[in-house]
Design a protein around this motif. Sequence first.
Motif, short mmCIF file in Angstrom:
data_model
loop_
_atom_site.label_atom_id
_atom_site.label_comp_id
_atom_site.label_asym_id
_atom_site.label_seq_id
_atom_site.Cartn_x
_atom_site.Cartn_y
_atom_site.Cartn_z
N PHE A 103 80.25 23.29 8.54
CA PHE A 103 79.99 22.78 9.89
C PHE A 103 80.27 23.91 10.86
CE2 PHE A 103 80.95 20.53 13.83
CZ PHE A 103 79.90 19.61 13.90
N GLY A 104 79.27 24.24 11.71
CA GLY A 104 79.43 25.36 12.63
C GLY A 104 78.99 25.04 14.05
N TYR A 105 79.52 25.78 14.96
CA TYR A 105 79.18 25.63 16.38
C TYR A 105 78.66 26.96 16.90
CZ TYR A 105 79.93 25.67 21.43
OH TYR A 105 79.77 25.82 22.79
N ASN A 106 77.57 26.90 17.66
CA ASN A 106 76.99 28.09 18.28
C ASN A 106 76.70 27.81 19.76
OD1 ASN A 106 76.26 30.10 15.94
ND2 ASN A 106 75.65 28.07 15.21
N ARG A 107 76.98 28.79 20.60
CA ARG A 107 76.64 28.69 22.05
C ARG A 107 75.80 29.90 22.40
NH1 ARG A 107 77.77 26.29 26.80
NH2 ARG A 107 77.71 27.60 28.69
N ALA A 108 74.69 29.64 23.08
CA ALA A 108 73.78 30.71 23.48
C ALA A 108 73.73 30.82 25.00
CB ALA A 108 72.38 30.45 22.93
N GLU A 109 73.91 32.00 25.55
CA GLU A 109 73.72 32.30 26.98
C GLU A 109 72.36 32.99 27.11
OE1 GLU A 109 75.60 31.38 29.42
OE2 GLU A 109 77.27 30.58 28.19
N ILE A 110 71.50 32.46 28.03
CA ILE A 110 70.12 32.96 28.14
C ILE A 110 69.89 33.45 29.57
CG2 ILE A 110 67.69 32.44 27.64
CD1 ILE A 110 68.67 29.97 26.11
N PRO A 111 70.25 34.71 29.87
CA PRO A 111 70.04 35.22 31.25
C PRO A 111 68.54 35.20 31.65
CG PRO A 111 71.52 36.63 30.02
CD PRO A 111 70.91 35.67 29.03
N ALA A 112 67.66 35.71 30.80
CA ALA A 112 66.22 35.66 31.07
C ALA A 112 65.66 34.46 30.33
CB ALA A 112 65.54 36.95 30.63
N ASN A 113 65.41 33.39 31.07
CA ASN A 113 65.11 32.12 30.44
C ASN A 113 63.72 31.59 30.75
OD1 ASN A 113 65.71 31.65 33.12
ND2 ASN A 113 66.74 29.68 32.72
N THR A 114 62.80 32.46 31.24
CA THR A 114 61.44 32.01 31.60
C THR A 114 60.40 32.80 30.83
OG1 THR A 114 62.18 31.41 33.84
CG2 THR A 114 59.80 31.64 33.47
N LEU A 115 59.44 32.09 30.23
CA LEU A 115 58.32 32.72 29.54
C LEU A 115 57.05 32.39 30.31
CD1 LEU A 115 59.17 31.86 25.80
CD2 LEU A 115 59.43 34.07 26.96
N ALA A 133 72.88 27.13 26.09
CA ALA A 133 72.63 26.01 25.17
C ALA A 133 73.74 25.96 24.12
CB ALA A 133 71.27 26.16 24.49
N ASP A 134 74.03 24.76 23.67
CA ASP A 134 75.02 24.54 22.61
C ASP A 134 74.33 23.93 21.40
OD1 ASP A 134 77.72 25.09 24.00
OD2 ASP A 134 76.71 23.71 25.40
N ALA A 135 74.86 24.27 20.22
CA ALA A 135 74.28 23.71 18.99
C ALA A 135 75.37 23.56 17.93
CB ALA A 135 73.17 24.60 18.47
N PHE A 136 75.35 22.43 17.25
CA PHE A 136 76.22 22.16 16.12
C PHE A 136 75.35 21.99 14.88
CE2 PHE A 136 78.66 20.80 19.77
CZ PHE A 136 79.94 21.26 19.49
N LEU A 137 75.73 22.68 13.81
CA LEU A 137 74.96 22.60 12.57
C LEU A 137 75.89 22.25 11.41
CD1 LEU A 137 72.28 22.97 11.02
CD2 LEU A 137 72.91 25.38 10.72
N GLY A 138 75.64 21.11 10.79
CA GLY A 138 76.41 20.71 9.61
C GLY A 138 75.50 20.65 8.39
N ILE A 139 75.99 21.16 7.26
CA ILE A 139 75.20 21.20 6.03
C ILE A 139 76.07 20.70 4.87
CG2 ILE A 139 73.88 22.63 4.42
CD1 ILE A 139 73.52 24.67 6.65
N ALA A 140 75.52 19.78 4.09
CA ALA A 140 76.14 19.33 2.83
C ALA A 140 75.10 19.46 1.73
CB ALA A 140 76.63 17.90 2.95
N SER A 141 75.44 20.23 0.68
CA SER A 141 74.45 20.46 -0.37
C SER A 141 75.08 20.23 -1.74
CB SER A 141 73.90 21.89 -0.28
OG SER A 141 74.93 22.83 -0.49
N LEU A 142 74.22 19.85 -2.69
CA LEU A 142 74.64 19.61 -4.07
C LEU A 142 73.58 20.20 -4.98
CD1 LEU A 142 76.89 18.16 -5.69
CD2 LEU A 142 75.36 16.18 -5.85
N ASN A 143 74.02 21.05 -5.95
CA ASN A 143 73.08 21.72 -6.85
C ASN A 143 73.49 21.49 -8.30
OD1 ASN A 143 71.39 23.62 -4.91
ND2 ASN A 143 73.52 23.73 -4.24
N GLU A 144 72.49 21.28 -9.14
CA GLU A 144 72.72 21.06 -10.56
C GLU A 144 71.66 21.80 -11.36
OE1 GLU A 144 74.10 19.46 -14.25
OE2 GLU A 144 75.02 19.72 -12.29
#
Length: 453
Positions: free
Chosen positions: A88-100, A113-124
Amino acid sequence: MTTQNKTTNLLNAVSKTFKYFAIPAVILTFLTGQTVHAQDRVITLDEALKLGVESSNMVKLSKAKVDQAIAQFNQAKDGELPTGKVSFGYNRAEIPANTLDFGQSKIGLPKSADAFLGIASLNEVIFGGNRLKYAEQSTDLLAQVARLDIDNSRDVIAYDIINSYYDLYKVLQSKKVVDQNLATIDQQIKQAQRFFDQGIVTKNDVLRFQLQRANIELNGIDLETNRKIVNYNLDILLGLPETTQLTINTVAEDNKQLNPVTDYIDTALSTRYELRQLDLRNKVADVNIKNVRANTSPTLAASAGLYYVDVSADPLPQSGKYITPVTVGLTFGWNFSSLWTNKNKITEAKIQQDEVGFTKALTINNIKREVNQDYQNYLMALSKIKLLQTSIDQAGENNKILESKYQSNIASATDKADAQTLLYQAEINLELAKADAGLAYYTLIKSTGKLNK
């Protein structure tokens, strides 16, 4: 120089002294005038073997290696279990130039922007070319090899104990024979002195007996010192307090009915731990060949994953702010280049297996020679006992004749001393020969791999 060699050299020196001075040794406590105390412990060979094997650090080390091999086997079995991972991770992005700018249309992004990413995996792994199976087989075989090391350690420590036990017995027997005959020497000194006072013998005859006693005292110092060394070493082997004084009343005379030497060789070839280990290592080598060949096989694995993606600043789920993709998949893989890169690895594995076979052939030859040599040495030891028993009878009769002649003033004190020398020498040599025969028997049994069985 080992303690056994020192003991042998000392006893040989004692025997040589017999040739010239009639008696080999005397106990040190008698020489120094110290009070003689009873031995702390009378011990049998069976008791010594039981104590020594139970307290042996060598055996304990071998057991630890077995535990390590079992742990490695269990680790190999763990490879069959599925693998799982959660993050489980947290990322924050600062976007000074934010127009396309796309001409008539623009896309504006937030300044941050803020983002949380959680991953649960199972391999066999469904199929991996039987690599896990071969890993289990290999580690199981190596665990069996380690268990055989315990048997070998027991044999080694048992033989060391037997060796030291017989060394101590030989020293104690030498001292016992000396004690039994010391009184006779003192009587001869008194008798020679009385004859001298009567003018029957010369002063030189008296001095000769006194010189014999002086040499007894010199040899006694060496003998007692050697007894202390052997006793101390045996205490260490048995795990007893180092101040324990050991004594051995008797040892079994292993004059057993022998089978043909081929019987002992056959037993050794079916029992010796070295050959059993090599058989197991040959199986390990065979499994390794299969494992290397498995490198050319494709693999198939199943996986399942759960993702949690949240773009809000709050990690707690809020409606409309997160998504939860779930994935299920199969992965097929095949490193087909192993078809032409793996052949040399297989060749190397086969060479390693051939080396095990060559080693076994050499070991078989060495075992045959060892068993035959130990067999012949035991036969020789038994023959020496028979010869020495005859020598004692002859020396005893000769001593009686010279004693009678000496009493009648027909033979000299020198003739009487020489006759007694032969008798004493035969007596102690017989005791030492019995001990040598006992040790030779156990050496033969050890070479067959049956010492602790």
